[in-house]
Design a protein around this motif. Structure first.
Motif, PDB file in Angstrom:
ATOM      1  N   ILE A   8       5.708   6.218  11.519  1.00 24.92           N
ATOM      2  CA  ILE A   8       6.291   6.107  10.321  1.00 24.92           C
ATOM      3  C   ILE A   8       5.282   5.458   9.426  1.00 24.92           C
ATOM      4  O   ILE A   8       4.814   4.387   9.944  1.00 24.92           O
ATOM      5  CB  ILE A   8       7.766   5.179  10.080  1.00 24.92           C
ATOM      6  CG1 ILE A   8       8.720   6.138  11.202  1.00 24.92           C
ATOM      7  CG2 ILE A   8       8.302   5.268   9.123  1.00 24.92           C
ATOM      8  CD1 ILE A   8       9.944   5.154  11.465  1.00 24.92           C
ATOM      9  N   GLU A   9       5.131   6.082   8.098  1.00 26.60           N
ATOM     10  CA  GLU A   9       4.115   5.420   7.368  1.00 26.60           C
ATOM     11  C   GLU A   9       4.693   3.956   7.136  1.00 26.60           C
ATOM     12  O   GLU A   9       5.767   3.866   6.431  1.00 26.60           O
ATOM     13  CB  GLU A   9       3.785   6.303   6.149  1.00 26.60           C
ATOM     14  CG  GLU A   9       2.811   5.707   5.169  1.00 26.60           C
ATOM     15  CD  GLU A   9       2.526   6.590   4.141  1.00 26.60           C
ATOM     16  OE1 GLU A   9       1.646   6.337   3.188  1.00 26.60           O
ATOM     17  OE2 GLU A   9       2.878   7.767   4.019  1.00 26.60           O
ATOM     18  N   CYS A  10       3.703   3.182   6.939  1.00 25.15           N
ATOM     19  CA  CYS A  10       4.173   1.774   6.547  1.00 25.15           C
ATOM     20  C   CYS A  10       2.805   1.244   5.663  1.00 25.15           C
ATOM     21  O   CYS A  10       1.881   1.256   5.806  1.00 25.15           O
ATOM     22  CB  CYS A  10       4.163   0.976   7.891  1.00 25.15           C
ATOM     23  SG  CYS A  10       4.581  -0.894   7.417  1.00 25.15           S
ATOM     24  N   HIS A  11       3.145   0.346   4.559  1.00 25.47           N
ATOM     25  CA  HIS A  11       2.659   0.081   3.700  1.00 25.47           C
ATOM     26  C   HIS A  11       2.102  -1.357   3.956  1.00 25.47           C
ATOM     27  O   HIS A  11       0.928  -1.845   3.298  1.00 25.47           O
ATOM     28  CB  HIS A  11       2.939   0.195   2.239  1.00 25.47           C
ATOM     29  CG  HIS A  11       3.252   1.656   1.924  1.00 25.47           C
ATOM     30  ND1 HIS A  11       2.093   2.521   1.878  1.00 25.47           N
ATOM     31  CD2 HIS A  11       4.344   2.291   1.891  1.00 25.47           C
ATOM     32  CE1 HIS A  11       2.475   3.936   1.452  1.00 25.47           C
ATOM     33  NE2 HIS A  11       3.822   3.607   1.661  1.00 25.47           N
ATOM     34  N   HIS A  12       2.702  -2.039   4.589  1.00 22.28           N
ATOM     35  CA  HIS A  12       2.753  -3.611   4.865  1.00 22.28           C
ATOM     36  C   HIS A  12       2.075  -3.449   6.637  1.00 22.28           C
ATOM     37  O   HIS A  12       2.870  -3.224   7.290  1.00 22.28           O
ATOM     38  CB  HIS A  12       3.979  -4.259   4.884  1.00 22.28           C
ATOM     39  CG  HIS A  12       3.901  -5.558   5.148  1.00 22.28           C
ATOM     40  ND1 HIS A  12       3.269  -6.422   4.293  1.00 22.28           N
ATOM     41  CD2 HIS A  12       4.162  -6.457   6.078  1.00 22.28           C
ATOM     42  CE1 HIS A  12       3.338  -7.616   4.564  1.00 22.28           C
ATOM     43  NE2 HIS A  12       3.845  -7.713   5.934  1.00 22.28           N
ATOM     44  N   LYS A  13       0.848  -3.772   6.533  1.00 22.65           N
ATOM     45  CA  LYS A  13      -0.027  -3.621   7.560  1.00 22.65           C
ATOM     46  C   LYS A  13      -0.518  -4.784   8.073  1.00 22.65           C
ATOM     47  O   LYS A  13      -1.459  -4.950   8.767  1.00 22.65           O
ATOM     48  CB  LYS A  13      -1.038  -2.483   7.619  1.00 22.65           C
ATOM     49  CG  LYS A  13      -0.709  -1.102   7.174  1.00 22.65           C
ATOM     50  CD  LYS A  13      -1.672  -0.302   6.894  1.00 22.65           C
ATOM     51  CE  LYS A  13      -1.163   1.051   6.484  1.00 22.65           C
ATOM     52  NZ  LYS A  13      -2.017   1.996   6.171  1.00 22.65           N
ATOM     53  N   THR A  14      -0.085  -5.835   7.730  1.00 22.09           N
ATOM     54  CA  THR A  14      -0.337  -7.276   8.174  1.00 22.09           C
ATOM     55  C   THR A  14      -0.492  -7.633   9.538  1.00 22.09           C
ATOM     56  O   THR A  14       0.552  -7.620  10.342  1.00 22.09           O
ATOM     57  CB  THR A  14       0.247  -8.680   7.290  1.00 22.09           C
ATOM     58  OG1 THR A  14       0.001  -7.936   6.062  1.00 22.09           O
ATOM     59  CG2 THR A  14      -0.428  -9.755   7.555  1.00 22.09           C
ATOM     60  N   GLU A  15      -1.317  -8.059  10.228  1.00 26.91           N
ATOM     61  CA  GLU A  15      -1.457  -8.152  11.550  1.00 26.91           C
ATOM     62  C   GLU A  15      -0.961  -9.771  11.807  1.00 26.91           C
ATOM     63  O   GLU A  15      -0.579 -10.638  10.781  1.00 26.91           O
ATOM     64  CB  GLU A  15      -3.073  -8.489  12.198  1.00 26.91           C
ATOM     65  CG  GLU A  15      -3.847  -9.970  11.590  1.00 26.91           C
ATOM     66  CD  GLU A  15      -4.082  -9.657  10.260  1.00 26.91           C
ATOM     67  OE1 GLU A  15      -4.693 -11.063   9.977  1.00 26.91           O
ATOM     68  OE2 GLU A  15      -3.772  -8.889   9.388  1.00 26.91           O
TER      69      GLU A  15
END
Length: 91
Positions: A8-15
């Motif tokens: 699912i595309e996610c724009h919040h990719k913070t580790e």
């Protein structure tokens, strides 16, 4: 991690920034072990995720030894938190 593993595309990719964040990621992986099958895809999200995934085993071992899954041994994990900071500094 969950969005990526589910394609699912996610724009919040913070580790994971700290051990609280890492604990939530670790809980996901323990509850849904199939997420590990998607580690290579998760690593492609960002250079930061690449570093986390490359060091996952080390982080997991440190955290579980120090605090236990979901902080079951103690409420903090300063050694693992320092490891996360050191890994961020390497980028």
């Amino acid at each position: 991690m969950a969005y990526c593993a589910a394609n699912i595309e996610c724009h919040h990719k913070t580790e994971p920034y700290d051990t609280g964040d890492f604990n939530r990621c670790l809980n996901l992986v323990h509850e849904v072990p199939e997420v590990r099958d998607h580690f290579s895809t998760i690593a492609k999200l960002s250079p930061e995720w690449m570093t986390i995934i490359r060091n996952w085993g080390r982080l997991e071992k440190s955290f579980l030894n120090e605090a236990g899954l979901n902080f079951s041994k103690r409420s903090s994990a300063p050694i693992t938190n320092q490891l996360l900071r050191d890994l961020r500094a390497q980028r």
